[in-house]
Design a protein around this motif. Structure first.
Motif, PDB file in Angstrom:
ATOM      1  N   LYS A  81       0.795  -1.228   0.000  1.00 16.79           N
ATOM      2  CA  LYS A  81       0.000   0.000   0.000  1.00 16.79           C
ATOM      3  C   LYS A  81       0.828   1.280   0.000  1.00 16.79           C
ATOM      4  CE  LYS A  81      -0.693   0.212   5.042  1.00 16.79           C
ATOM      5  NZ  LYS A  81      -0.031   1.499   5.240  1.00 16.79           N
ATOM      6  N   ASP A  82       2.096   1.198   0.423  1.00 20.87           N
ATOM      7  CA  ASP A  82       2.933   2.405   0.469  1.00 20.87           C
ATOM      8  C   ASP A  82       3.954   2.456  -0.661  1.00 20.87           C
ATOM      9  OD1 ASP A  82       1.739   3.431   2.829  1.00 20.87           O
ATOM     10  OD2 ASP A  82       2.937   2.046   4.046  1.00 20.87           O
ATOM     11  N   SER A  83       3.854   1.561  -1.628  1.00 21.55           N
ATOM     12  CA  SER A  83       4.839   1.515  -2.711  1.00 21.55           C
ATOM     13  C   SER A  83       4.700   2.735  -3.621  1.00 21.55           C
ATOM     14  CB  SER A  83       4.646   0.251  -3.550  1.00 21.55           C
ATOM     15  OG  SER A  83       5.529   0.254  -4.654  1.00 21.55           O
ATOM     16  N   THR A  84       5.808   3.421  -3.834  1.00 24.63           N
ATOM     17  CA  THR A  84       5.818   4.624  -4.661  1.00 24.63           C
ATOM     18  C   THR A  84       6.421   4.377  -6.041  1.00 24.63           C
ATOM     19  OG1 THR A  84       7.944   5.282  -3.695  1.00 24.63           O
ATOM     20  CG2 THR A  84       5.930   6.159  -2.677  1.00 24.63           C
ATOM     21  N   ASP A  85       6.791   3.139  -6.322  1.00 24.45           N
ATOM     22  CA  ASP A  85       7.335   2.804  -7.640  1.00 24.45           C
ATOM     23  C   ASP A  85       6.195   2.488  -8.596  1.00 24.45           C
ATOM     24  OD1 ASP A  85       9.967   3.064  -6.791  1.00 24.45           O
ATOM     25  OD2 ASP A  85      10.071   0.961  -6.159  1.00 24.45           O
ATOM     26  N   TRP A  86       6.380   2.884  -9.849  1.00 26.19           N
ATOM     27  CA  TRP A  86       5.354   2.574 -10.839  1.00 26.19           C
ATOM     28  C   TRP A  86       5.201   1.058 -10.933  1.00 26.19           C
ATOM     29  CZ3 TRP A  86       5.821   2.751 -16.842  1.00 26.19           C
ATOM     30  CH2 TRP A  86       4.546   2.598 -17.408  1.00 26.19           C
ATOM     31  N   PHE A  87       6.310   0.360 -11.120  1.00 24.77           N
ATOM     32  CA  PHE A  87       6.319  -1.099 -11.104  1.00 24.77           C
ATOM     33  C   PHE A  87       7.543  -1.582 -10.332  1.00 24.77           C
ATOM     34  CE2 PHE A  87       3.325  -0.914 -14.668  1.00 24.77           C
ATOM     35  CZ  PHE A  87       2.466  -1.961 -14.327  1.00 24.77           C
ATOM     36  N   SER A  88       7.327  -2.513  -9.421  1.00 22.58           N
ATOM     37  CA  SER A  88       8.405  -3.072  -8.594  1.00 22.58           C
ATOM     38  C   SER A  88       8.549  -4.569  -8.872  1.00 22.58           C
ATOM     39  CB  SER A  88       8.098  -2.877  -7.104  1.00 22.58           C
ATOM     40  OG  SER A  88       7.986  -1.501  -6.798  1.00 22.58           O
ATOM     41  N   GLN A  89       9.784  -4.993  -9.015  1.00 24.57           N
ATOM     42  CA  GLN A  89      10.037  -6.414  -9.256  1.00 24.57           C
ATOM     43  C   GLN A  89       9.834  -7.210  -7.967  1.00 24.57           C
ATOM     44  OE1 GLN A  89      13.805  -7.180 -11.137  1.00 24.57           O
ATOM     45  NE2 GLN A  89      13.614  -9.406 -10.973  1.00 24.57           N
ATOM     46  N   PHE A  90       9.341  -8.443  -8.095  1.00 27.71           N
ATOM     47  CA  PHE A  90       9.155  -9.296  -6.927  1.00 27.71           C
ATOM     48  C   PHE A  90       9.293 -10.760  -7.344  1.00 27.71           C
ATOM     49  CE2 PHE A  90       5.048  -9.225  -8.950  1.00 27.71           C
ATOM     50  CZ  PHE A  90       4.496 -10.481  -8.711  1.00 27.71           C
ATOM     51  N   SER A  91       9.521 -11.622  -6.363  1.00 26.30           N
ATOM     52  CA  SER A  91       9.573 -13.056  -6.617  1.00 26.30           C
ATOM     53  C   SER A  91       8.187 -13.644  -6.398  1.00 26.30           C
ATOM     54  CB  SER A  91      10.586 -13.725  -5.683  1.00 26.30           C
ATOM     55  OG  SER A  91      10.159 -13.604  -4.344  1.00 26.30           O
ATOM     56  N   LEU A  92       7.919 -14.787  -6.989  1.00 25.05           N
ATOM     57  CA  LEU A  92       6.605 -15.401  -6.874  1.00 25.05           C
ATOM     58  C   LEU A  92       6.263 -15.746  -5.426  1.00 25.05           C
ATOM     59  CD1 LEU A  92       6.446 -17.751  -9.993  1.00 25.05           C
ATOM     60  CD2 LEU A  92       5.494 -15.456  -9.691  1.00 25.05           C
ATOM     61  N   GLU A  93       7.278 -15.935  -4.616  1.00 24.37           N
ATOM     62  CA  GLU A  93       7.053 -16.263  -3.204  1.00 24.37           C
ATOM     63  C   GLU A  93       6.368 -15.123  -2.454  1.00 24.37           C
ATOM     64  OE1 GLU A  93       9.886 -16.857  -4.871  1.00 24.37           O
ATOM     65  OE2 GLU A  93       9.561 -19.045  -4.963  1.00 24.37           O
ATOM     66  N   PHE A  94       6.394 -13.929  -3.033  1.00 25.81           N
ATOM     67  CA  PHE A  94       5.769 -12.781  -2.398  1.00 25.81           C
ATOM     68  C   PHE A  94       4.267 -12.705  -2.682  1.00 25.81           C
ATOM     69  CE2 PHE A  94       5.023  -8.018  -2.319  1.00 25.81           C
ATOM     70  CZ  PHE A  94       5.071  -7.904  -0.926  1.00 25.81           C
ATOM     71  N   LEU A  95       3.796 -13.455  -3.656  1.00 28.48           N
ATOM     72  CA  LEU A  95       2.383 -13.403  -4.027  1.00 28.48           C
ATOM     73  C   LEU A  95       1.433 -13.707  -2.870  1.00 28.48           C
ATOM     74  CD1 LEU A  95       2.255 -14.943  -7.631  1.00 28.48           C
ATOM     75  CD2 LEU A  95       1.515 -12.649  -6.941  1.00 28.48           C
ATOM     76  N   PRO A  96       1.698 -14.733  -2.047  1.00 26.67           N
ATOM     77  CA  PRO A  96       0.770 -15.011  -0.946  1.00 26.67           C
ATOM     78  C   PRO A  96       0.641 -13.860   0.049  1.00 26.67           C
ATOM     79  CG  PRO A  96       2.173 -16.906  -1.368  1.00 26.67           C
ATOM     80  CD  PRO A  96       2.736 -15.774  -2.166  1.00 26.67           C
ATOM     81  N   GLU A  97       1.693 -13.054   0.198  1.00 23.98           N
ATOM     82  CA  GLU A  97       1.611 -11.908   1.105  1.00 23.98           C
ATOM     83  C   GLU A  97       0.667 -10.839   0.561  1.00 23.98           C
ATOM     84  OE1 GLU A  97       5.162 -10.329   2.899  1.00 23.98           O
ATOM     85  OE2 GLU A  97       6.323 -12.094   2.259  1.00 23.98           O
ATOM     86  N   MET A  98       0.619 -10.707  -0.744  1.00 23.31           N
ATOM     87  CA  MET A  98      -0.306  -9.748  -1.351  1.00 23.31           C
ATOM     88  C   MET A  98      -1.708 -10.354  -1.431  1.00 23.31           C
ATOM     89  SD  MET A  98       1.953  -7.921  -4.375  1.00 23.31           S
ATOM     90  CE  MET A  98       2.571  -9.426  -5.144  1.00 23.31           C
ATOM     91  N   ASN A  99      -1.817 -11.568  -1.927  1.00 25.97           N
ATOM     92  CA  ASN A  99      -3.053 -12.341  -2.015  1.00 25.97           C
ATOM     93  C   ASN A  99      -4.281 -11.469  -2.335  1.00 25.97           C
ATOM     94  OD1 ASN A  99      -4.559 -14.665  -2.027  1.00 25.97           O
ATOM     95  ND2 ASN A  99      -4.919 -14.671   0.173  1.00 25.97           N
ATOM     96  N   PRO A 100      -4.295 -10.809  -3.492  1.00 24.02           N
ATOM     97  CA  PRO A 100      -5.393  -9.897  -3.827  1.00 24.02           C
ATOM     98  C   PRO A 100      -6.696 -10.646  -4.138  1.00 24.02           C
ATOM     99  CG  PRO A 100      -3.978 -10.218  -5.707  1.00 24.02           C
ATOM    100  CD  PRO A 100      -3.305 -10.924  -4.575  1.00 24.02           C
ATOM    101  N   ASP A 101      -7.787  -9.918  -4.031  1.00 27.02           N
ATOM    102  CA  ASP A 101      -9.086 -10.495  -4.388  1.00 27.02           C
ATOM    103  C   ASP A 101      -9.317 -10.468  -5.893  1.00 27.02           C
ATOM    104  OD1 ASP A 101     -10.335 -10.939  -1.654  1.00 27.02           O
ATOM    105  OD2 ASP A 101      -9.794  -8.812  -1.528  1.00 27.02           O
ATOM    106  N   TYR A 102      -8.689  -9.503  -6.553  1.00 25.38           N
ATOM    107  CA  TYR A 102      -8.806  -9.375  -8.004  1.00 25.38           C
ATOM    108  C   TYR A 102      -7.425  -9.063  -8.576  1.00 25.38           C
ATOM    109  CZ  TYR A 102     -13.804  -8.843  -7.031  1.00 25.38           C
ATOM    110  OH  TYR A 102     -15.095  -9.043  -6.589  1.00 25.38           O
ATOM    111  N   ILE A 103      -7.167  -9.564  -9.781  1.00 24.79           N
ATOM    112  CA  ILE A 103      -5.892  -9.300 -10.454  1.00 24.79           C
ATOM    113  C   ILE A 103      -6.158  -8.884 -11.898  1.00 24.79           C
ATOM    114  CG2 ILE A 103      -3.714 -10.271 -11.308  1.00 24.79           C
ATOM    115  CD1 ILE A 103      -3.783 -12.229  -8.972  1.00 24.79           C
TER     116      ILE A 103
END
Length: 338
Positions: free
Chosen positions: A250-272
């Motif tokens: 929620k506080d990310s100020t980058d237009w797009f930030s790189q991440f590993s797939l292991e980070f997906l569960p931490e975000m776990n959005p309702d819609y993509i």
């Protein structure tokens, strides 16, 4: 009187008659042509209009002050988004440069309908010889991200305005309006857009509540997410439409930030909204296959509930504007609102 002088007198009489005829003419002829000492009202008006058309003015851009034609007759616009802004304000450029592979689908037809000549160019390339051959009397481009050296080369071809803005509508459009004396028209277009956006935002809020939405970009050998406080696209999704980002970013100020797939569960959005990034000569097939084959992907709430929607790069990168943004807005509402 001698025969010699008598002949000379006759000749002078003939010449004087001829001169009188040449300097005379009907009232209609004189009204059209005017006279050197006292031009008619029509001629004066035409002269005034011509002077206005050929006038110049000084404006400020990303690199300082530049003198431009008051009414450019062969305006070349580098950014098709800027062309859309201008047309919607009532200013039609003569030429627009665009890269077909990454251009919004609707815009070439939109430009042609308004009589704009389209010049296809390679992405991120400047062909100075081609530009010189177009004989522009003014060049218009986005200033953010442009290098001084590029600006200097363009300025050798024609007066160049590198607008002190990016492509985001509420930043760029008022500045374009100021250059072309279209402030009132710009305000009207933006007000109409705000009304449509407000209605879309209300529909989304009522349907989603506090559910979260992630914009995920698939690239060659990597993945990135859109920061809710990043660039112009972030403004569209998270401010204008009021989407809620996952708490973890929620506080990310980058237009797009790189991440590993292991980070997906931490975000776990309702819609993509899933972007398969489009670039000339760019291949994302392997990255997309790896994503969809991963266990972390299949365990996401959005994936399990079939709440993953495709997003074209051109839809939110080159496809913004009074026309394109409304198309994208309608698409988002269609996907999120039952």
């Amino acid at each position: 009187m001698s025969r010699r002088f008598k002949g000379l007198g006759i000749m002078l009489l003939v010449i004087s008659v001829m001169l009188a005829a040449c300097s005379g003419g009907t009232k209609e002829e004189n009204a059209t042509a005017g006279t050197a000492g006292a031009p008619t009202e029509g001629v004066a008006s035409t002269a005034k209009e011509t002077a206005t058309e050929s006038g110049t003015k000084v404006v400020k851009d990303q690199f300082g002050e530049v003198t431009i034609p008051t009414h450019p007759q062969n305006l070349v616009v580098f950014d098709s988004i800027y062309a859309e802004y201008l047309i919607e304000m009532g200013v039609t450029p003569q030429i627009v440069l665009l890269t077909p592979e990454v251009e919004a689908e609707y815009r070439p037809d939109y430009l042609k309908e308004h009589g704009v000549q389209i010049i296809e160019v390679e992405q991120y390339q400047y062909n100075y010889e081609q530009l010189l051959a177009l004989s522009p009397d003014m060049i218009l481009a986005a200033g953010e991200g442009m290098e001084q050296g590029v600006y200097d080369e363009l300025s050798k071809i024609a007066p160049t305005v590198a607008l002190d803005a990016n492509s985001e509508m509420k930043r760029a459009m008022p500045k374009l309006a100021a250059i072309f004396d279209k402030t009132e028209e710009s305000a009207k277009v933006l007000a109409e857009f705000d009304e449509k956006a407000s209605q879309a935002k209300e529909k989304i809020a009522a349907a989603l509540g506090d559910k979260t939405v992630l914009v995920l970009r698939v690239e060659h050998n990597r993945y990135r997410f859109m920061g809710p406080k990043g660039g112009s696209s972030s403004v569209f999704f998270y401010d204008i439409l009021g989407l809620n980002s996952p708490e973890a970013i929620k506080d990310s100020t980058d237009w797009f930030s790189q991440f590993s797939l292991e980070f997906l569960p931490e975000m776990n959005p309702d819609y993509i909204f899933l972007e398969d990034r489009t670039l000339v000569g760019y291949d994302t097939k392997k990255s997309m296959e790896d994503l969809k084959a991963s266990q972390v992907w299949s365990n996401l709430e959005a994936v399990k509930n079939d709440h993953v929607f495709p997003l074209k790069t051109s839809q939110f990168v080159s496809g913004v504007g009074p026309i394109g943004s409304v198309k994208l807005m309608d698409y988002v509402v269609e996907k999120l609102v039952p």
